[in-house]
Design a protein around this motif. Structure first.
Motif, PDB file in Angstrom:
ATOM      1  N   UNK A 296       0.839  -1.202   0.000  1.00  0.00           N
ATOM      2  CA  UNK A 296       0.000   0.000   0.000  1.00  0.00           C
ATOM      3  C   UNK A 296       0.869   1.245   0.000  1.00  0.00           C
ATOM      4  N   UNK A 297       0.422   2.261  -0.713  1.00  0.00           N
ATOM      5  CA  UNK A 297       1.075   3.568  -0.684  1.00  0.00           C
ATOM      6  C   UNK A 297       0.269   4.467   0.240  1.00  0.00           C
TER       7      UNK A 297
ATOM      8  N   UNK B 279       5.945   7.331  -5.677  1.00  0.00           N
ATOM      9  CA  UNK B 279       6.143   5.910  -5.367  1.00  0.00           C
ATOM     10  C   UNK B 279       5.556   5.020  -6.462  1.00  0.00           C
ATOM     11  N   UNK B 280       5.337   5.604  -7.637  1.00  0.00           N
ATOM     12  CA  UNK B 280       4.876   4.836  -8.790  1.00  0.00           C
ATOM     13  C   UNK B 280       3.385   4.584  -8.842  1.00  0.00           C
TER      14      UNK B 280
ATOM     15  N   UNK C 104      -5.229   3.755  -8.598  1.00  0.00           N
ATOM     16  CA  UNK C 104      -4.772   2.848  -7.542  1.00  0.00           C
ATOM     17  C   UNK C 104      -5.348   3.207  -6.171  1.00  0.00           C
ATOM     18  N   UNK C 105      -5.963   4.380  -6.038  1.00  0.00           N
ATOM     19  CA  UNK C 105      -6.442   4.872  -4.752  1.00  0.00           C
ATOM     20  C   UNK C 105      -7.598   4.015  -4.241  1.00  0.00           C
TER      21      UNK C 105
ATOM     22  N   UNK D 155      -3.298   3.947  -1.355  1.00  0.00           N
ATOM     23  CA  UNK D 155      -3.432   3.350  -2.689  1.00  0.00           C
ATOM     24  C   UNK D 155      -2.819   1.960  -2.684  1.00  0.00           C
ATOM     25  N   UNK D 156      -3.425   1.081  -3.457  1.00  0.00           N
ATOM     26  CA  UNK D 156      -2.881  -0.261  -3.670  1.00  0.00           C
ATOM     27  C   UNK D 156      -1.870  -0.155  -4.804  1.00  0.00           C
ATOM     28  N   UNK D 157      -0.611  -0.240  -4.481  1.00  0.00           N
ATOM     29  CA  UNK D 157       0.427  -0.081  -5.487  1.00  0.00           C
ATOM     30  C   UNK D 157       0.366  -1.257  -6.449  1.00  0.00           C
TER      31      UNK D 157
END
Length: 121
Positions: free
Chosen positions: A21-22, A58-59, A64-65, A116-118
């Protein structure tokens, strides 16, 4: 002063990845120069833009959120935030928390942080 220069003065990371996770630090409703953006919808969009900038470190990308938290100085911004959510996210939309605060730095009216799920959700 650019946002890079403003960020350089803060003792935290724009975003950190842990456990896939970010975690994105709060992003204010300011422009790329750090000046508060006028207008309700415009300010909310600026906060999302700054959050996406931080997520990108972080890419991560907007899609992705999985969770957003809005901190606003006026609770009536909720309707604009709802419209923004419908405009920028496909279903299923991320989870969200919406809170009123007494004030925010730099004269901003909104701050948004995110999880966010990276690599996608």
């Amino acid at each position: 002063m650019s946002m890079t220069e403003v960020s350089a003065h803060h003792p935290y990371s724009p975003a950190v990845v842990a456990g896939g996770l970010a975690f994105v630090s709060g992003a204010l409703s300011v422009d790329a120069e750090g000046v508060a953006v006028p207008g309700r919808t415009e300010a909310l969009d600026a906060a999302v833009d700054r959050m996406v900038d931080r997520l990108a470190t972080v890419g991560g990308q907007l899609q992705d959120v999985v969770k957003l938290t809005y901190y606003v100085t006026d609770l009536t911004l909720r309707e604009e935030a709802n419209r923004q959510f419908e405009r920028i996210f496909d279903e299923p939309r991320p989870a969200r928390t919406f809170l009123e605060v007494s004030s925010l730095p730099y004269g901003a009216i909104a701050e948004i942080d995110a999880v966010a799920a990276v690599g996608g959700r």
